[in-house]
Every structure is written in structure tokens, then in C-alpha cells.
Write an enzyme that holds these catalytic residues in place. Structure first.
Site, short mmCIF file in Angstrom:
data_model
loop_
_atom_site.label_atom_id
_atom_site.label_comp_id
_atom_site.label_asym_id
_atom_site.label_seq_id
_atom_site.Cartn_x
_atom_site.Cartn_y
_atom_site.Cartn_z
N ARG A 128 44.26 36.13 34.97
CA ARG A 128 43.98 34.86 35.62
C ARG A 128 44.98 33.79 35.18
NH1 ARG A 128 39.37 35.79 38.29
NH2 ARG A 128 37.86 37.24 37.38
N CYS A 169 35.14 38.39 30.29
CA CYS A 169 36.31 37.59 30.67
C CYS A 169 36.80 36.94 29.38
CB CYS A 169 35.92 36.54 31.70
SG CYS A 169 37.26 35.40 32.14
N CYS A 207 29.91 33.58 36.84
CA CYS A 207 30.44 33.67 35.48
C CYS A 207 30.02 32.41 34.74
CB CYS A 207 31.96 33.79 35.51
SG CYS A 207 32.74 33.86 33.87
#
Length: 320
Positions: free
Chosen positions: A257, A185, A125
Site C-alpha cells: 500500500r 495489515c 479494517c
């Protein structure tokens, strides 16, 4: 797509009822045995031209963070190998750019970093700032798993935090990433002076993305000396838990997260966040520039959660 009225109704429930509802959604869609450990590395630090009020890497503020040039591919390889050995399954890389160079050796080096991380069997990522569709395509071709690009807060509150880019700039990058076939994300930061409605409106914005974000980081502000938010008061644990629970119910299949600010939470507070639906942590003593619980503390945390989490420690997640 969700509405603010719907999310207010969820959020305002008695806390234990809200957590119970989120827990049911979590068990049905993800399960408590799957807590992903991610590592985060700053590959280019400081000197960013953006004026994000929370960020010590902004060139607009005098902060303790010093500028560091783009790392070498070998430095990234070594860090990724260490992260994998410690049990991380996703390796995240952040560069303090408004947007990465469109062409040239630095962007090529980032592409090689991605290929290197993927060759180790890790998810990759990056967060590099705003992207063009062509840059997103090239990142995908290099094997990028996910791109982090947070909305930070609601559209209404955004200009109180950032003036050097717009909310629509952020959304344009998210569209480019998604259209390139890269997982999104995207989350935000709480504790910047925003209202509860601002936090919920951020989730409303995320619910409009198609497909929904693969992962949603919930960050608690870490006040850094020299930034405009250096004196911001901390957010209560119950507010954090409520937001995580609403995020879990709203995004049943996304990873939620538990990100920045975790070093300020007790073990019990973190466990409550997991109960409410969080299922990922950043693993290692440092985030991009801020502190994080050390690996030994997190080993104690995962052990305290129980045998299912213990199994997950030794067999971490699926590599997508």
C-alpha cells in the site's frame, strides 16, 4: 523467512534492474489492473497516551490536532457510503487508543461500526492499538476483514521513536489478530531518521509472520508541527521506490500500500511506485489527520496509468 543479507543484495541492485525484477514478480502474482482504493476515517481522534514521535494525536505533544470523541455508528455509515460511491472497496477506521476498552459501550460501538461497513459490501479494517486475544476474537465475529498494526521500523531503531510500548507488544497483538483469523495489515514509516538497514530489517520481521501480512503499508513521514520529527527531511523518491520493489519481491502475494505522504509525490513518482509493485492507495482528501491527494487528482492518476487501470476504476477489486 528472509535475511538482512538477502534483502541488502536485492536493494543494492541498479535501480532499473530492481524495478524490472519487482515488476516481473508483480505481474506473475497480482497484475497491474488491480489497484485497490481504500478509504480511511478517524473514528476517535487525539489524546493518545502513547509517545510515538511522528504522531500528532499523541497527548505528549502540542500539535494542531484537537481531540474528538468516538464517532457514532451513523456517522461511520454515512462516511462508508460516500467512500463506496467514490469507488473504495476497503473502509479503514482508526481510533487513537493505546488499546481499546476491553468491555463497555465504546468497544460495542466499534463492533457495530464493523458490522455496518460489512453490510455495505465493503472490506472493513480497523486500527485500535494493542489487542487481547479475546478482543481479536470479538472483532472477527463482527466480520472484521483486516487489522492494521504497524511495526513502524526495525526492532533496533524502535525505541528512538516510541518508548511507551515495546516491539514485542506490537508482535503480540499481531499474533492475536492472526490467531483469530483476521488478515494482518502491517508496515512502517520511512523518513524518521532510520537507516536503510532499519527499513530492510522491518521487512525481515514481517517475513517471520505466519501467514505473511495480507497487506503492507509503506508510509513516508509527514512532519507535523509540535512532534519531535517536525523538522525531519523528506525521503528521496528513489529510496521509496527501492523499498517498495524489495517489499514486492519479498511478499509476492501481499498488497503493497502506497500510503501516507503520497500528496508530496508527483504523478510520475507514483506511477514509478506502481511499476515497482505498489497496488493500493488511500482514496480521499484526508488520512487519519493528514492531507492526501483529492479524488479528482487520483482520477487523473488512474487515467494516466492506462486502460487496465481505467477498467479497475469501474470494477474495483475482490471483496474478501
Amino acid at each position: 523467512m528472509k535475511t538482512l543479507t538477502e534483502l541488502r543484495s536485492l536493494y543494492s541492485q541498479p535501480l532499473l534492474e530492481l524495478v524490472a525484477q519487482a515488476s516481473d514478480v508483480h505481474r506473475q502474482n497480482r497484475g497491474y489492473g488491480d489497484i485497490q482504493k481504500c478509504a480511511l476515517l478517524s473514528i476517535k481522534t487525539g489524546g493518545c497516551p502513547e509517545d510515538c514521535a511522528y504522531c500528532p494525536q499523541s497527548a505528549h505533544y502540542d500539535t494542531p490536532v484537537s481531540r474528538q470523541p468516538l464517532l457514532t455508528v451513523e456517522e461511520v455509515r454515512q462516511a462508508a457510503e460516500q467512500a463506496k460511491a467514490a469507488g473504495a472497496t476497503r473502509f479503514c477506521m482508526g481510533a487513537a487508543w493505546r488499546s481499546p476498552p476491553k468491555e463497555g459501550p465504546e468497544f460495542e460501538r466499534v463492533l457495530e461500526m464493523i458490522r455496518t461497513v460489512r453490510s455495505l459490501g465493503l472490506e472493513a479494517c480497523v486500527t485500535l492499538g494493542m489487542l487481547t486475544p479475546d478482543q481479536a476474537r470479538r472483532l472477527k465475529e463482527a466480520g472484521l476483514t483486516a487489522y492494521n498494526h504497524n511495526l513502524d521500523t526495525s526492532r533496533q531503531f524502535y525505541s528512538n521513536i516510541v518508548t511507551t510500548r515495546t516491539y514485542d507488544d506490537r508482535l503480540a497483538t499481531l499474533r492475536a489478530v492472526s490467531q483469530a483469523g483476521i488478515s494482518v495489515c502491517c508496515g512502517g514509516i520511512i523518513g524518521m531518521g532510520e537507516s536503510i538497514d532499519d527499513r530492510l530489517m522491518m521487512l525481515v520481521e514481517l517475513s517471520q509472520l505466519q501467514p505473511p501480512p495480507e497487506s503492507i503499508p509503506i508510509n513516508c513521514l509527514i512532519p507535523i508541527p509540535g512532534t519531535p520529527l517536525e523538522k525531519a527531511p523528506p525521503v528521496s523518491v528513489t529510496e521509496l521506490v527501492r523499498l517498495i520493489a524489495v517489499a514486492r519481491i519479498t511478499f509476492p502475494k501481499s498488497r503493497i500500500r502506497l500510503s501516507a505522504g503520497r500528496d508530496r509525490l508527483s504523478q510520475e513518482a507514483q506511477i514509478l511506485c506502481f511499476l515497482a509493485g505498489a497496488d493500493s492507495i488511500f482514496y480521499g482528501e484526508k488520512l487519519l489527520t493528514a492531507s492526501n491527494p483529492d479524488i479528482q487528482e487520483d482520477e487523473h492518476l488512474l487515467t494516466a496509468i492506462g486502460p487496465i487501470a481505467e477498467k479497475q476504476k469501474n470494477h474495483c477489486g475482490n471483496i474478501a
